[in-house]
Scaffold this motif. Sequence first.
Motif, PDB file in Angstrom:
ATOM      1  N   MET A   1     -52.012  47.947-117.334  1.00 20.92           N
ATOM      2  CA  MET A   1     -52.159  49.130-118.177  1.00 20.92           C
ATOM      3  C   MET A   1     -52.040  50.396-117.342  1.00 20.92           C
TER       4      MET A   1
ATOM      5  N   SER B   1     -49.629  53.426-127.229  1.00 21.77           N
ATOM      6  CA  SER B   1     -49.040  52.085-127.182  1.00 21.77           C
ATOM      7  C   SER B   1     -47.594  52.181-126.707  1.00 21.77           C
TER       8      SER B   1
ATOM      9  N   ASN C   1     -56.489  53.297-131.108  1.00 23.53           N
ATOM     10  CA  ASN C   1     -55.134  52.996-130.658  1.00 23.53           C
ATOM     11  C   ASN C   1     -54.230  52.811-131.867  1.00 23.53           C
TER      12      ASN C   1
ATOM     13  N   GLU D   1     -55.280  46.869-125.174  1.00 26.94           N
ATOM     14  CA  GLU D   1     -55.437  48.301-124.917  1.00 26.94           C
ATOM     15  C   GLU D   1     -56.905  48.721-124.975  1.00 26.94           C
TER      16      GLU D   1
END
Length: 326
Positions: free
Chosen positions: A32, A210, A236, A258
């Motif tokens: 990430m 995203s 998100n 996420e």
Amino acid sequence: MGKINTSIKLFNKEELKLIHNASMSLLAEPGMKFIEEEFLNALEKKGCKIDYKHMTARFPSSLIEETLSLMKEDLRKRPPMTEEEKVDTRYTIHGLPAVKIHDYEKGMIREGTEEDALRIIRLADAMEDIKKISSVFFYSVDLSGKSFNKELWSVKIAALLAKNTSKIGVFELTHHSQIEYLLEIECIIKGTKEPYKARPMIQTVCYLMSPLMLGNPAAKILLKNVKRGFPIFMGNMPITGISSPVTCASNIALGNAEILGAVTACKAVNPDAPYKGEAIVSCTLDIKTGSISLASPEVALQDMGLRELYADLYGLNERHMASFET
């Protein structure tokens, strides 16, 4: 037709484990991205592999499992809601603030003014059924007709609420520089020297990008809040067909990765910042029109599936989880 008294289940326990494992795989590779280096520094100390050139963290599964345990503990320790906080949300004006207004008389969409905001606040204040009013509207033109920088939006509406109603809910913010001013307004309203950390009046949904990125302005806001020990609350928006693969399960796996990655980063910076929950805004792409839908049948299934994952597999039943398709 009789009332349906049973809940709908999309996935069984084994299927939820597969989704969880897919999330873990995403966090391990490719990992990430975190725009704020302070998150990367903290994650490196917790055992993540950091690529500073690409601002990316790769997570060991053991660290994510540790985060899930901390999330459960935070919910267990969360203080019970007061009677005032139990106000039915049907009688609360809140949500994401509008930045423009539809002027019916002129037949146009225009910038909001302080006069527009005052009308909204005074109307809500006069209605007995409305118990709380939050930052529902950001305006950019004051009573004298002068425009001001949008970085003042949150401070301006918070001050206007403080002056014109006692039914104040929460303050939304759009920039990390607003936090100190909003905290000062909160202390004035409550008559305290320090804000109440467990439930500060400042509440903003820090949206992740995203796929798998915590960018700005959300990263700066979240970092500043977490370092103060304020609750961790984020959202998100994985879009099936654009930023997410096209199946329901893959959208859930990405969205979950996420959330877990961002919560883990926050806990790495300050383990005492309590986890509160998240706002789910998964979407779908309409391939025929190219438009994005927040209320398609697939969106409802995606959000239901993520709820099942957190409630049935992780045991996180009591968190704050909101979705916008309702």
